[in-house]
Design a protein around this motif. Structure first.
Motif, PDB file in Angstrom:
ATOM      1  N   ALA A 152       0.814  -1.225   0.000  1.00 27.16           N
ATOM      2  CA  ALA A 152       0.000   0.000   0.000  1.00 27.16           C
ATOM      3  C   ALA A 152       0.846   1.274   0.000  1.00 27.16           C
ATOM      4  CB  ALA A 152      -0.964  -0.012   1.187  1.00 27.16           C
ATOM      5  N   PRO A 153       1.928   1.387   0.818  1.00 20.89           N
ATOM      6  CA  PRO A 153       2.742   2.611   0.763  1.00 20.89           C
ATOM      7  C   PRO A 153       3.356   2.850  -0.605  1.00 20.89           C
ATOM      8  CG  PRO A 153       3.242   1.338   2.731  1.00 20.89           C
ATOM      9  CD  PRO A 153       2.392   0.466   1.869  1.00 20.89           C
ATOM     10  N   LEU A 154       3.719   1.790  -1.299  1.00 20.85           N
ATOM     11  CA  LEU A 154       4.273   1.938  -2.648  1.00 20.85           C
ATOM     12  C   LEU A 154       3.220   2.480  -3.601  1.00 20.85           C
ATOM     13  CD1 LEU A 154       6.287  -1.406  -2.950  1.00 20.85           C
ATOM     14  CD2 LEU A 154       7.211   0.892  -2.570  1.00 20.85           C
ATOM     15  N   GLU A 155       1.992   1.979  -3.474  1.00 19.05           N
ATOM     16  CA  GLU A 155       0.929   2.404  -4.385  1.00 19.05           C
ATOM     17  C   GLU A 155       0.458   3.828  -4.116  1.00 19.05           C
ATOM     18  OE1 GLU A 155      -1.050  -1.857  -5.614  1.00 19.05           O
ATOM     19  OE2 GLU A 155      -2.091  -0.652  -4.111  1.00 19.05           O
ATOM     20  N   ARG A 156       0.771   4.364  -2.937  1.00 16.83           N
ATOM     21  CA  ARG A 156       0.377   5.744  -2.608  1.00 16.83           C
ATOM     22  C   ARG A 156       1.456   6.763  -2.959  1.00 16.83           C
ATOM     23  NH1 ARG A 156      -1.776   3.295   2.297  1.00 16.83           N
ATOM     24  NH2 ARG A 156       0.137   3.908   3.387  1.00 16.83           N
ATOM     25  N   HIS A 191      -3.160 -13.789  -1.203  1.00 18.04           N
ATOM     26  CA  HIS A 191      -2.316 -13.133  -0.212  1.00 18.04           C
ATOM     27  C   HIS A 191      -0.841 -13.412  -0.465  1.00 18.04           C
ATOM     28  CE1 HIS A 191      -5.886 -13.069   2.844  1.00 18.04           C
ATOM     29  NE2 HIS A 191      -6.032 -12.215   1.847  1.00 18.04           N
ATOM     30  N   LEU A 192      -0.504 -14.633  -0.874  1.00 19.93           N
ATOM     31  CA  LEU A 192       0.884 -14.957  -1.183  1.00 19.93           C
ATOM     32  C   LEU A 192       1.384 -14.144  -2.376  1.00 19.93           C
ATOM     33  CD1 LEU A 192       1.186 -18.839  -0.777  1.00 19.93           C
ATOM     34  CD2 LEU A 192       2.456 -17.089   0.483  1.00 19.93           C
ATOM     35  N   ASP A 193       0.551 -14.014  -3.394  1.00 16.79           N
ATOM     36  CA  ASP A 193       0.940 -13.270  -4.587  1.00 16.79           C
ATOM     37  C   ASP A 193       1.262 -11.815  -4.243  1.00 16.79           C
ATOM     38  OD1 ASP A 193       1.219 -12.976  -7.512  1.00 16.79           O
ATOM     39  OD2 ASP A 193      -0.558 -11.711  -7.327  1.00 16.79           O
ATOM     40  N   THR A 194       0.398 -11.174  -3.438  1.00 12.89           N
ATOM     41  CA  THR A 194       0.628  -9.784  -3.069  1.00 12.89           C
ATOM     42  C   THR A 194       1.849  -9.638  -2.189  1.00 12.89           C
ATOM     43  OG1 THR A 194      -1.762  -9.365  -3.169  1.00 12.89           O
ATOM     44  CG2 THR A 194      -0.421  -7.735  -2.029  1.00 12.89           C
ATOM     45  N   LEU A 195       2.029 -10.564  -1.243  1.00  9.55           N
ATOM     46  CA  LEU A 195       3.187 -10.505  -0.358  1.00  9.55           C
ATOM     47  C   LEU A 195       4.487 -10.682  -1.143  1.00  9.55           C
ATOM     48  CD1 LEU A 195       4.338 -10.291   2.493  1.00  9.55           C
ATOM     49  CD2 LEU A 195       4.012 -12.761   2.740  1.00  9.55           C
ATOM     50  N   ASP A 196       4.499 -11.633  -2.059  1.00  6.16           N
ATOM     51  CA  ASP A 196       5.697 -11.847  -2.877  1.00  6.16           C
ATOM     52  C   ASP A 196       6.020 -10.613  -3.710  1.00  6.16           C
ATOM     53  OD1 ASP A 196       6.097 -14.417  -1.939  1.00  6.16           O
ATOM     54  OD2 ASP A 196       5.019 -15.373  -3.578  1.00  6.16           O
ATOM     55  N   LEU A 197       4.990  -9.998  -4.297  1.00 11.35           N
ATOM     56  CA  LEU A 197       5.201  -8.781  -5.081  1.00 11.35           C
ATOM     57  C   LEU A 197       5.786  -7.668  -4.221  1.00 11.35           C
ATOM     58  CD1 LEU A 197       2.017  -8.437  -7.331  1.00 11.35           C
ATOM     59  CD2 LEU A 197       4.358  -8.754  -8.108  1.00 11.35           C
ATOM     60  N   ALA A 198       5.220  -7.503  -3.025  1.00 10.63           N
ATOM     61  CA  ALA A 198       5.656  -6.422  -2.139  1.00 10.63           C
ATOM     62  C   ALA A 198       7.105  -6.616  -1.703  1.00 10.63           C
ATOM     63  CB  ALA A 198       4.739  -6.348  -0.923  1.00 10.63           C
ATOM     64  N   LYS A 235       9.459  -8.426  -3.168  1.00 10.14           N
ATOM     65  CA  LYS A 235      10.325  -8.266  -4.340  1.00 10.14           C
ATOM     66  C   LYS A 235      10.536  -6.786  -4.665  1.00 10.14           C
ATOM     67  CE  LYS A 235      10.409  -9.083  -9.329  1.00 10.14           C
ATOM     68  NZ  LYS A 235       9.646  -9.610 -10.486  1.00 10.14           N
ATOM     69  N   GLU A 236       9.471  -5.998  -4.581  1.00 11.35           N
ATOM     70  CA  GLU A 236       9.576  -4.588  -4.951  1.00 11.35           C
ATOM     71  C   GLU A 236      10.405  -3.797  -3.954  1.00 11.35           C
ATOM     72  OE1 GLU A 236       9.424  -1.913  -7.768  1.00 11.35           O
ATOM     73  OE2 GLU A 236       8.502  -3.903  -7.926  1.00 11.35           O
ATOM     74  N   TRP A 237      10.180  -4.014  -2.657  1.00 11.86           N
ATOM     75  CA  TRP A 237      10.967  -3.297  -1.652  1.00 11.86           C
ATOM     76  C   TRP A 237      12.446  -3.657  -1.749  1.00 11.86           C
ATOM     77  CZ3 TRP A 237       9.929   0.934   0.718  1.00 11.86           C
ATOM     78  CH2 TRP A 237       8.614   1.276   1.046  1.00 11.86           C
ATOM     79  N   VAL A 238      12.750  -4.943  -1.912  1.00  9.30           N
ATOM     80  CA  VAL A 238      14.149  -5.358  -2.061  1.00  9.30           C
ATOM     81  C   VAL A 238      14.735  -4.753  -3.333  1.00  9.30           C
ATOM     82  CG1 VAL A 238      15.682  -7.326  -2.440  1.00  9.30           C
ATOM     83  CG2 VAL A 238      13.877  -7.471  -0.716  1.00  9.30           C
ATOM     84  N   GLY A 239      13.938  -4.712  -4.409  1.00  2.00           N
ATOM     85  CA  GLY A 239      14.399  -4.103  -5.644  1.00  2.00           C
ATOM     86  C   GLY A 239      14.717  -2.625  -5.478  1.00  2.00           C
ATOM     87  N   PHE A 299       2.509  -0.318  -7.697  1.00  3.89           N
ATOM     88  CA  PHE A 299       3.526  -0.762  -6.741  1.00  3.89           C
ATOM     89  C   PHE A 299       4.934  -0.690  -7.330  1.00  3.89           C
ATOM     90  CE2 PHE A 299       2.224  -4.631  -9.016  1.00  3.89           C
ATOM     91  CZ  PHE A 299       3.445  -5.171  -9.378  1.00  3.89           C
ATOM     92  N   HIS A 300       5.049  -0.646  -8.639  1.00  6.71           N
ATOM     93  CA  HIS A 300       6.349  -0.648  -9.326  1.00  6.71           C
ATOM     94  C   HIS A 300       6.802   0.758  -9.713  1.00  6.71           C
ATOM     95  CE1 HIS A 300       8.718  -1.396 -13.208  1.00  6.71           C
ATOM     96  NE2 HIS A 300       9.467  -1.902 -12.257  1.00  6.71           N
ATOM     97  N   MET A 301       5.917   1.748  -9.568  1.00  2.00           N
ATOM     98  CA  MET A 301       6.197   3.073 -10.107  1.00  2.00           C
ATOM     99  C   MET A 301       7.360   3.774  -9.418  1.00  2.00           C
ATOM    100  SD  MET A 301       5.424   5.155 -12.501  1.00  2.00           S
ATOM    101  CE  MET A 301       3.769   4.822 -13.122  1.00  2.00           C
ATOM    102  N   ARG A 302       7.533   3.583  -8.104  1.00  2.00           N
ATOM    103  CA  ARG A 302       8.623   4.278  -7.404  1.00  2.00           C
ATOM    104  C   ARG A 302       9.975   3.849  -7.982  1.00  2.00           C
ATOM    105  NH1 ARG A 302       9.239   4.124  -0.888  1.00  2.00           N
ATOM    106  NH2 ARG A 302       7.082   4.855  -1.096  1.00  2.00           N
ATOM    107  N   ARG A 303      10.187   2.562  -8.157  1.00  2.00           N
ATOM    108  CA  ARG A 303      11.455   2.071  -8.698  1.00  2.00           C
ATOM    109  C   ARG A 303      11.606   2.469 -10.168  1.00  2.00           C
ATOM    110  NH1 ARG A 303      13.170  -3.690 -10.008  1.00  2.00           N
ATOM    111  NH2 ARG A 303      11.073  -4.291  -9.377  1.00  2.00           N
ATOM    112  N   ALA A 304      10.491   2.424 -10.912  1.00  2.00           N
ATOM    113  CA  ALA A 304      10.551   2.781 -12.326  1.00  2.00           C
ATOM    114  C   ALA A 304      10.934   4.245 -12.514  1.00  2.00           C
ATOM    115  CB  ALA A 304       9.208   2.489 -12.995  1.00  2.00           C
TER     116      ALA A 304
END
Length: 260
Positions: free
Chosen positions: A66-70, A238-245, A247-251, A198-203
């Motif tokens: 959620a923080p990434l998407e905001r 829930h697993l899919d969202t957690l894995d995405l989150a 992966k994105e924070w580590v990225g 969720f990917h926009m900050r890194r992009a």
């Protein structure tokens, strides 16, 4: 070197998945049983069960994603656009090559929103950026993501002449660098960047480092609906969202540390 970084990032992503750790707990329990260490096996099995129930019931990934998407607002106000960059991630290159039909996944909004924006701004250039970011595609017939997206555009009658295809990139850093080399944006041009929220900050960080000066983020594909709203048994979701989150924070951290 870029290939080694690519392979290392994919292996790291595999090790960071929640289901990988769940499997390791079960494997540890089995090894403990085979060695007659009943107490240790019992502890590992209890830990695995508790983790499985927590992951299945509670949307823990929502708290991280959620923080990434905001970070950037949805539907930004825009009046003039010179170009639109649509990042890959919505396409299924293997399925498209196998069935000879465009196959999209849960991130399909990257393509559908990009197509809507392309019609909204008829004079804008459309840059589709995606190669293949999966190791399994190295040994299987697959289409580059940019070609899959281009096929989706063409099926709606969209003119091929407006499309710029960048089909070599394997990650966000290469998306930004290769897209810049292809588009050659001039000072004063405004480009929209379309990718999952969720990917926009890194992009955005990658595109700014690659030399893009006037890029407006246009986030789509929101995943977090709210902790209370999503609470309830949905292990796969829930697993899919957690894995995405994760992966994105580590990225984000890895890209910042490496200057990418």
């Amino acid at each position: 070197m870029d290939t080694l970084v690519f392979i290392a990032s994919k292996l790291a992503a595999f090790l960071l998945r929640a289901e990988t750790w769940e499997t390791l707990l079960l494997a540890g329990a089995l090894i403990a049983l085979l060695r007659g260490r009943i107490r240790a096996a019992r502890g590992l099995l209890i830990s695995a069960l508790v983790a499985l129930l927590a992951l299945g019931i509670f949307p823990l990934g929502d708290l991280l994603i959620a923080p990434l998407e905001r970070t950037y607002p949805a539907n930004p106000r825009i009046s003039h656009v010179d170009g639109i960059i649509i990042l890959g991630g919505a396409e299924d290159g293997v399925g498209t090559a196998r069935h000879h039909q465009v196959q999209l996944n849960a991130a399909a909004e990257r393509v559908t929103a990009g197509l809507a924006l392309a019609h909204r701004f008829p004079d804008a250039r459309i840059l589709l950026s995606a190669g293949s970011g999966a190791l399994r595609h190295l040994a299987r017939e697959s289409m580059p993501g940019a070609e899959v997206m281009a096929a989706a555009f063409r099926e709606t009658g969209f003119p091929q002449a407006r499309l710029l295809l960048e089909s070599r990139s394997r990650n966000t850093t290469e998306n930004a660098r290769f897209s810049y080399n292809l588009a050659q944006p001039t000072p004063g041009e405004t480009w929209l960047l379309v990718t999952s929220a969720f990917h926009m900050r890194r992009a955005m960080a990658s595109f700014e480092r690659a030399g893009w000066e006037a890029v407006v983020p246009y986030p789509v594909d929101y995943r977090a609906d709210g902790f209370l709203e999503d609470t309830g048994w949905d292990l796969a979701g829930h697993l899919d969202t957690l894995d995405l989150a994760i992966k994105e924070w580590v990225g984000i951290w890895a890209y910042a540390a490496s200057g990418r």
